[in-house]
Design a protein around this motif. Structure first.
Motif, PDB file in Angstrom:
ATOM      1  N   GLU A  71       0.833  -1.197   0.000  1.00 29.92           N
ATOM      2  CA  GLU A  71       0.000   0.000   0.000  1.00 29.92           C
ATOM      3  C   GLU A  71       0.876   1.258   0.000  1.00 29.92           C
ATOM      4  N   VAL A 139      -1.062   1.840  -5.241  1.00 28.07           N
ATOM      5  CA  VAL A 139      -1.925   0.964  -4.437  1.00 28.07           C
ATOM      6  C   VAL A 139      -2.525   1.781  -3.296  1.00 28.07           C
ATOM      7  N   GLU A 141      -4.322   2.865   0.225  1.00 35.11           N
ATOM      8  CA  GLU A 141      -4.355   2.330   1.584  1.00 35.11           C
ATOM      9  C   GLU A 141      -5.782   1.919   1.936  1.00 35.11           C
ATOM     10  N   VAL A 163      -1.701  -7.984  -1.301  1.00 31.21           N
ATOM     11  CA  VAL A 163      -1.400  -6.585  -0.985  1.00 31.21           C
ATOM     12  C   VAL A 163      -1.117  -6.503   0.503  1.00 31.21           C
ATOM     13  N   GLY A 165       0.182  -4.126   3.987  1.00 27.87           N
ATOM     14  CA  GLY A 165       0.259  -2.775   4.492  1.00 27.87           C
ATOM     15  C   GLY A 165       1.692  -2.280   4.481  1.00 27.87           C
TER      16      GLY A 165
END
Length: 324
Positions: A71, A139, A141, A163, A165
């Motif tokens: 992200e 990408v 959040e 994906v 964090g």
């Protein structure tokens, strides 16, 4: 005051966090947790070379499904017609078979952004006129945990891509072992005892460890792991417990010491020799007892059975520990 008048004033007091000494040391013999994946960077721009092999998209030489997005990062997916991309326009969706995600920006040989329709059409029908097709994607959040990569113009697929964090918390520490049940096996060089754990009110403080005590010279601490030195193994028959004291010192120099006992497990060992009390006997005596058979073994109190082999073994037998 003396007239009965009063005033009220509110004060805000701040408490200064003073360093606290560690308050405990324990050891865990549970397998250490795997290291966390490297934390993803935020606001990084990462170039991804897209190739097509056998109806599969590959990103930087690995299967797209083995790739991970982070992200906050911007990814530039580069499709060169010479890398097998001709006719296979890349697309990304947040659901299997769903709509294309928002935020994709398409370029053909640089220049101004193009529409997706133009990108797809040129990569299918006019790819020989261009060198590089690019899709830029940041990408978001809090978006989907999985993205689906596929071709919008062919049957080529990339599968699902995870994906993560931008911050991946470290795994929890392993559970401590009962201090009365810290054990290692004998006869193993440099055996690992366990992971050292320090109890400290100062969260996220760092600690260094030192050893002392009767058997400290047999041990070392490597990357938070207490272990025997590489050229040392325990021997239950010689000594069945080791005593060490571990001192944990925090980043401010405050420390705590804990005595630990390491119990040695008795491992069954092979006999090392066989003795015969006599090796000669008189002729012409039927069934003569030659001598007692004794086994040399570090495992005191073990029991043994015997068998015979060799050129003349059929002439002998062992009865009640005696060769005859």
């Amino acid at each position: 005051d003396d007239a009965g008048l009063e005033a009220t004033v509110n004060f805000t007091l701040s408490v200064t966090d003073a360093a606290d000494a560690p308050t405990g040391i324990s050891i865990s013999q549970a397998p250490p947790p795997p290291p966390p994946p490297p934390p993803g960077g935020e606001d990084e721009t990462i170039t991804v070379t897209v190739t097509v092999v056998g109806d599969q998209f590959y990103f930087n030489g690995e299967l797209a499904s083995d790739f991970t997005l982070t992200e906050g990062n911007t990814y530039i997916f580069q499709q060169s017609p010479t890398d097998g991309n001709a006719g296979h326009a890349l697309a990304i969706s947040a659901t299997d078979g769903g709509a294309i995600v928002d935020g994709l920006v398409f370029y053909i040989d640089g220049g101004d952004p193009r529409t997706q329709a133009t990108y797809d059409y040129y990569l299918v029908s006019f790819y020989t006129y261009f060198e590089l097709f690019e899709i830029h994607y940041t990408v978001p959040e809090g978006g989907a945990d999985i993205l689906y990569f596929f071709s919008n113009t062919s049957d080529v697929t990339g599968g699902t891509v995870d994906v993560q964090g931008a911050y991946t918390p470290p795994p929890p520490p392993p559970p401590p072992t009962d201090p009365d049940a810290i054990t290692i096996n004998e006869n193993e060089l440099g055996v690992n005892v366990g992971t050292l754990l320090t109890t400290d009110q100062d969260a996220n403080d760092t600690h260094t460890y030192t050893l002392s005590g009767v058997d400290a010279d047999l041990f070392e601490i490597v990357e938070g792991q207490l272990k025997l030195k590489n050229d040392i193994s325990a021997n239950f028959e010689s000594k069945n417990t080791y005593a060490v004291t571990i001192t944990s010192t925090d980043s401010t120099g405050l420390s705590y010491s804990q005595a630990l006992e390491v119990i040695i497990n008795n491992v069954n060992e092979e006999p090392t020799d066989i003795k015969l009390s006599a090796t000669s006997f008189n002729e012409n005596v039927n069934g003569i007892i030659i001598g007692a058979v004794t086994t040399i073994d570090e495992d005191v109190g073990d029991t043994y059975t015997y068998s015979l082999s060799g050129d003349n073994s059929d002439l002998f037998e062992i009865v009640n520990g005696q060769l005859k």
